[in-house]
Design an enzyme around this catalytic site. Structure first.
Site, PDB file in Angstrom:
ATOM      1  N   HIS A 142      19.604  95.633  11.078  1.00 66.66           N
ATOM      2  CA  HIS A 142      18.385  96.215  11.639  1.00 66.66           C
ATOM      3  C   HIS A 142      18.698  96.850  12.994  1.00 66.66           C
ATOM      4  O   HIS A 142      19.454  96.285  13.786  1.00 66.66           O
ATOM      5  CB  HIS A 142      17.299  95.143  11.802  1.00 66.66           C
ATOM      6  CG  HIS A 142      16.851  94.563  10.507  1.00 66.66           C
ATOM      7  ND1 HIS A 142      16.978  93.236  10.186  1.00 66.66           N
ATOM      8  CD2 HIS A 142      16.279  95.151   9.420  1.00 66.66           C
ATOM      9  CE1 HIS A 142      16.502  92.997   8.972  1.00 66.66           C
ATOM     10  NE2 HIS A 142      16.085  94.161   8.482  1.00 66.66           N
ATOM     11  N   CYS A 214      21.844  62.669  33.467  1.00 68.89           N
ATOM     12  CA  CYS A 214      21.657  61.399  34.166  1.00 68.89           C
ATOM     13  C   CYS A 214      20.250  61.398  34.773  1.00 68.89           C
ATOM     14  O   CYS A 214      19.843  62.373  35.408  1.00 68.89           O
ATOM     15  CB  CYS A 214      22.710  61.227  35.254  1.00 68.89           C
ATOM     16  SG  CYS A 214      22.436  59.819  36.351  1.00 68.89           S
ATOM     17  N   CYS A 239      27.518  58.414  39.587  1.00 70.47           N
ATOM     18  CA  CYS A 239      26.694  58.195  40.774  1.00 70.47           C
ATOM     19  C   CYS A 239      26.340  56.726  40.959  1.00 70.47           C
ATOM     20  O   CYS A 239      25.764  56.350  41.983  1.00 70.47           O
ATOM     21  CB  CYS A 239      25.421  59.033  40.707  1.00 70.47           C
ATOM     22  SG  CYS A 239      24.241  58.515  39.424  1.00 70.47           S
ATOM     23  N   CYS A 244      19.837  53.298  30.039  1.00 75.22           N
ATOM     24  CA  CYS A 244      19.869  53.295  28.578  1.00 75.22           C
ATOM     25  C   CYS A 244      19.984  54.732  28.094  1.00 75.22           C
ATOM     26  O   CYS A 244      19.145  55.576  28.445  1.00 75.22           O
ATOM     27  CB  CYS A 244      18.608  52.640  28.029  1.00 75.22           C
ATOM     28  SG  CYS A 244      18.392  52.799  26.231  1.00 75.22           S
ATOM     29  N   HIS A 252      18.281  47.898  30.040  1.00 75.96           N
ATOM     30  CA  HIS A 252      17.281  46.853  29.799  1.00 75.96           C
ATOM     31  C   HIS A 252      17.621  45.918  28.642  1.00 75.96           C
ATOM     32  O   HIS A 252      16.764  45.167  28.190  1.00 75.96           O
ATOM     33  CB  HIS A 252      15.919  47.489  29.519  1.00 75.96           C
ATOM     34  CG  HIS A 252      15.954  48.514  28.425  1.00 75.96           C
ATOM     35  ND1 HIS A 252      16.148  48.203  27.095  1.00 75.96           N
ATOM     36  CD2 HIS A 252      15.824  49.866  28.457  1.00 75.96           C
ATOM     37  CE1 HIS A 252      16.125  49.297  26.373  1.00 75.96           C
ATOM     38  NE2 HIS A 252      15.945  50.337  27.184  1.00 75.96           N
ATOM     39  N   CYS A 257      14.214  49.529  23.279  1.00 73.92           N
ATOM     40  CA  CYS A 257      13.546  50.564  24.083  1.00 73.92           C
ATOM     41  C   CYS A 257      12.026  50.446  23.983  1.00 73.92           C
ATOM     42  O   CYS A 257      11.311  50.578  24.977  1.00 73.92           O
ATOM     43  CB  CYS A 257      14.005  51.949  23.630  1.00 73.92           C
ATOM     44  SG  CYS A 257      15.758  52.274  23.928  1.00 73.92           S
ATOM     45  N   CYS A 287     -28.385  41.637  40.012  1.00 73.19           N
ATOM     46  CA  CYS A 287     -27.737  42.445  41.057  1.00 73.19           C
ATOM     47  C   CYS A 287     -26.400  43.028  40.618  1.00 73.19           C
ATOM     48  O   CYS A 287     -25.799  43.833  41.335  1.00 73.19           O
ATOM     49  CB  CYS A 287     -27.546  41.623  42.324  1.00 73.19           C
ATOM     50  SG  CYS A 287     -26.327  40.285  42.150  1.00 73.19           S
ATOM     51  N   CYS A 297     -21.970  23.136  34.254  1.00 76.30           N
ATOM     52  CA  CYS A 297     -22.571  23.502  32.967  1.00 76.30           C
ATOM     53  C   CYS A 297     -22.657  25.005  32.834  1.00 76.30           C
ATOM     54  O   CYS A 297     -22.195  25.755  33.696  1.00 76.30           O
ATOM     55  CB  CYS A 297     -23.959  22.853  32.841  1.00 76.30           C
ATOM     56  SG  CYS A 297     -25.132  23.455  34.081  1.00 76.30           S
ATOM     57  N   CYS A 304     -27.791  36.003  44.639  1.00 76.15           N
ATOM     58  CA  CYS A 304     -29.089  36.652  44.788  1.00 76.15           C
ATOM     59  C   CYS A 304     -30.225  35.746  44.328  1.00 76.15           C
ATOM     60  O   CYS A 304     -31.406  36.104  44.458  1.00 76.15           O
ATOM     61  CB  CYS A 304     -29.122  37.977  44.033  1.00 76.15           C
ATOM     62  SG  CYS A 304     -29.121  37.809  42.222  1.00 76.15           S
TER      63      CYS A 304
END
Length: 544
Positions: A142, A214, A239, A244, A252, A257, A287, A297, A304
């Site tokens: 094309h 990262c 670093c 995970c 963890h 996950c 109120c 009880c 109030c």
């Protein structure tokens, strides 16, 4: 020999009577770490090596299929930069099917324009007569004028579709030549051409299931590539961030996950506070202030002055007995309300139980970071004395084992909260849940008890000890460190096989246990000669 060494009691708890081991056993303990299988390798891809890493995979496909670079890139983007997948489809379905599914069209003649067109050609988009030298034809056959092609490319780049810009022809799925895109766009807008190049470069990470940025904040600029097909793993970037690879949260395990995501939501969600309010307070019908009932009880009187029923919250008179209120009856609603309150209280108390233990170990982990400085000072003190016994690496290894086991114990509580809660209520009967929970908690308590003993040993003032005392303490710590390592491994095995492995309707996977801790990714070493122009290097180093 391993069984003889580890047996300290019927429950795998440490026993000081086993301290008197021979030197042959000591040698075994010291070499124990090196006997373990290595975890799947991971690589750090820096800004400088990103382009080289991409070129390495491109070259592999170009060599096998004898393709141009942009054809190889189109294939790899379609198959998410999985070279093995490309080669597998080639073998299983053949070259024609491989190319067709990815939108690759390979032609032999590169001089189609000069051989096919006369002096002027009608563009199928703007319908103008255009000189043939201002018309570009793609591999699919094309052709349109350069102005229309350029407008098409600019729109696609601005829309974020730079990686797979298709031909303008109706129902044509062929991918356009990136060299043509680059030349036409740069003539109109050099900055946009650089943006196009950056998108192609970033596709190696954005479209690659085995490479991820990262998640450090602020971003360190590195990406991590794993070599194994199993994405449930934990890695450490150059670093220093441990995360995970699957969900990009902090490391963890032994939580899956999904479990960790739900736990974070639970800890941050205000619904826990709302739940406490729902369990322990009622709104005054007059109120609307919240009233807490701490005994007595079921007739409660607000500040109030309005008396009301604690069970249903309806206003009442003040005449009452211990078990009834004059002129008022909750009827069957009382039983339903009591059941709701009991369930809410049980859930709140259960969450509090696991959260308090999780938080206690997390806080201990933070406090024990000061222990590292103390250990180093003790080692320095002993080194200054120039004792015959100079190998003090056992102290730092024990400290690391303590940190690692403390981290595992900490995350085992969120795991237990979800494993034996509502998350898998349809996967286990009440009896099965009780059996599995007892099995897990036995393993957890064994690890926790030995870990705390290891913590006590590492705090001893061994820099003040005599040589014989140091040797004795060394043997105790080595023994306990190895036992703690074994118990960590057993806990993971219990979780993977006995608990998560028995699930039928849902799949939860965790990062495998690694005795050496979270694997630190090594710097990527590109095997091929990937020399690039200064422009390409500058582009790679400017990737955000």
């Amino acid at each position: 020999m391993e069984d003889d060494y580890y047996v300290s009691s019927d429950d795998d708890y440490y026993d000081e009577d086993d301290d008197r081991n021979n030197m042959e056993l000591l040698e075994y303990v010291e070499n124990y770490e090196s006997l373990r299988p290595e975890a799947p390798t991971s690589k750090v891809i820096s800004k400088e090596s990103l382009l080289a890493a991409q070129r390495d995979d491109l070259q592999r496909v170009m060599d096998v299929l004898s393709l141009k670079e942009y054809h190889a890139r189109t294939l790899l983007i379609h198959y998410r930069w999985d070279v093995d997948k490309v080669l597998a489809v080639l073998v299983e379905r053949g070259k024609d099917r491989l190319y067709a599914e990815a939108g690759v069209t390979v032609v032999e003649d590169d001089n189609l324009v000069s051989s096919q067109f006369s002096s002027e050609v009608m563009c199928g988009i703007c319908m103008d007569e255009i000189p043939s030298d201002q018309v570009t034809i793609m591999d699919c056959g094309h052709y349109f004028c350069n102005y229309c092609w350029t407008e098409h490319f600019i729109v696609k780049i601005n829309d974020g579709q730079s990686r797979r810009i298709k031909c303008m022809a109706h129902k044509c799925n062929a991918i356009c030549d990136e060299a043509i895109i680059r030349n036409l766009v740069s003539a109109r807008d050099p900055n946009l051409a650089e943006k196009f190049e950056r998108f192609l470069l970033e596709s190696y990470i954005e479209d690659n299931r085995k490479v991820k940025w990262c998640p450090s904040v602020p971003h360190c600029g590195n990406a991590i590539r794993i070599e194994d097909d199993e994405l449930s793993c934990e890695v450490e970037c150059a670093c220093g961030l441990q995360f995970c690879f699957k969900c990009l949260s902090k490391a963890h395990s032994p939580c899956s996950c999904r479990m960790w995501e739900l736990w974070c939501q639970k800890c941050q969600d205000e619904s826990v506070t709302v739940n406490y309010i729902a369990v322990n307070t009622k709104s005054c019908p007059k109120c609307y202030k919240l009233v807490e009932k701490n005994g007595g009880c079921n007739l409660v009187i607000c500040v109030c002055g309005q008396p009301f029923c604690w069970l249903c919250g309806a206003p009442t008179g003040s005449d009452h007995t211990w078990d009834s209120i004059a002129g008022h009856s909750c009827g069957r609603f009382k039983e339903d309300e009591d059941m709701k309150l009991e369930l809410a209280k049980r859930d709140l108390f259960r969450y509090t139980h696991y959260f308090n233990r999780y938080q206690a170990h997390t806080d201990s982990l933070k406090l024990e970071s000061t222990l590292k400085k103390s250990i180093q000072e003790k080692i320095s003190c002993l080194e200054e004395k120039e004792l015959m016994f100079k190998d003090l690496s056992w102290a730092t290894k024990a400290l690391y084992r303590l940190f690692r086991s403390r981290q595992i114990i900490s995350y085992s509580y969120p795991f237990a909260y979800h494993m034996f809660g509502d998350l898998f209520e349809n996967e286990m009967t009440a009896e099965e849940r009780t059996i599995k929970q007892n099995l897990f908690e036995d393993q957890q308590q064994q690890l926790e008890a030995n870990m705390e003993k290891l913590s006590l040993f590492t705090e001893e003032p061994f820099h003040e000890y005599k040589h014989e005392q140091i040797m004795e303490l060394r043997m105790r710590i080595l023994n306990l460190s190895t036992l703690t390592d074994k118990l960590c491994e057993k806990l993971y095995d219990c979780i993977e096989n006995d608990l998560l492995g028995s699930l039928q309707w849902t799949r939860h996977s965790i990062a495998p246990y690694n005795s050496n801790g979270v694997e630190k990714a090594s710097e990527l070493m590109v095997s091929r000669d990937t020399t690039t122009s200064n422009y390409e290097i500058d582009l790679a180093t400017n990737v955000d």
